[in-house]
Design an enzyme around this catalytic site. Structure first.
Site: not given
Ligand code: NAP
Length: 299
Positions: A58, A125, A102
């Protein structure tokens, strides 16, 4: 089984590169206007190898398009309270446009509480319940990264969705449930009739054989076989697994939830693993971050 080799491979890597170029061009434009670059941050807790790899990719993709990128690393032993404080800091830092936590988190931390604490305005997200609610109502929001990536793959590969029967295998909060919702919406890149299947679905193959579009996200390597697929179907493989392979130099190979060699000859379109859905998930994150940046800066 058909011996058709005329199926079209949906090249996620190529489509992701195209979208990254479009984002990079926009960032260049902002730079020329004297504006700062969008900033995507990631929170990484502990030393899990897969999590570190995901965060590193990422970070790499962010830099490629010209974003500012930062990673906030915390030890496995961080308390829930300390992590909530770190999130509060990121929520209030005006230089950070979006951030991701994460997953998975260590067992002593309540994941739902953490997801809930991320400001919906920075939740790139698309996991926060507020954004999930907006998605269901069809409001503008940050779409969850993997389903958003799948939708872009279908669109950019010219796969018609309107009036098609889409069967989704798997009902996770991050893939199956949101993509089923997104593709059933009244929109030009959706308007499917959707059937959502899970581990309690009887006669699975009977249902999957009715699919014009089959999205497989069940987390079982090589699960989907040719006899479960209708001739001419589009198959999207979300799964990602490392399986032993003594013929490979590395001793393993990466496969999906779909038995590609067996299924592909029956398809009109199919995604490979790797190089299908995976690269699109990261691109969705970049698109969402650019959206957050634009909205937070009234651009
Ligand atoms: P998950 O949370 O493990 O959920 C799996 C779903 O599949 C559940 O709904 C389960 O049903 C269903 N299922 C399991 N066995 C089944 C069977 N035999 N028949 C029908 N349904 C079955 O999965 P996930 O997080 O969505 O991930 C799925 C796969 O995608 C994994 O391999 C993951 O690594 C991969 N993934 C890839 C990306 C990417 O960017 N490429 C992103 C996310 C996930 P129940 O609900 O009844 O248990």
């Amino acid at each position: 089984m058909s011996d058709n080799t005329n199926y079209k491979l949906i090249d996620g890597k190529k489509i992701a590169t195209e979208i990254k170029s479009e984002i990079a061009a926009r960032i260049k434009q902002l730079e020329d206007e004297g504006k700062r670059a969008p900033h995507l941050a990631a929170v990484l807790v502990g030393e899990d190898g897969a999590s570190k790899t995901y965060v590193a990719s990422k970070e790499k993709a962010s830099k490629e398009v010209g974003f500012t990128s930062s990673v906030y690393r915390y030890p496995e032993t961080i308390s829930e309270k300390e992590l909530l404080e770190a999130i509060d800091f990121l929520n209030n830092d005006s230089e950070i446009d979006g951030f991701i936590i994460q997953l998975p988190l260590p067992k002593h931390i309540n994941e739902s509480k953490i997801i809930d604490a991320v400001s919906p305005k920075k939740d790139v997200d698309g996991f926060n319940p507020v954004n999930i609610g907006k998605m269901i109502l069809g409001f503008s929001t940050f779409l969850p990264a993997t389903p958003f990536g799948i939708q872009m793959l279908l669109e950019r590969s010219g796969v018609e969705t309107v009036g098609k029967h889409c069967v989704v295998l798997g009902r996770s909060n991050i893939v199956g449930t949101p993509i089923a919702n997104m593709l059933s919406r009244n929109a030009s890149n959706a308007n499917c009739t959707v059937t959502l299947c899970h581990s309690r679905t009887p006669n699975l193959a009977e249902i999957t054989r009715q699919a014009d579009i089959l999205i497989v996200a069940i987390g079982k390597p090589l699960f989907l076989k040719a006899e479960m697929v209708k001739e001419g179907a589009t198959v999207i493989d979300v799964g990602i697994h490392r399986i032993e392979d003594s013929s490979s130099e590395k001793g393993y190979r990466i496969v999906g939830d779909v038995d590609f060699d067996n299924v592909a000859p029956k398809c009109s379109h199919i995604t490979p693993v790797p190089g299908g859905v995976g690269p699109m998930t990261i691109v969705s994150l970049l698109s969402n971050t650019l959206k957050a940046y634009s909205e937070n800066n009234n651009l």
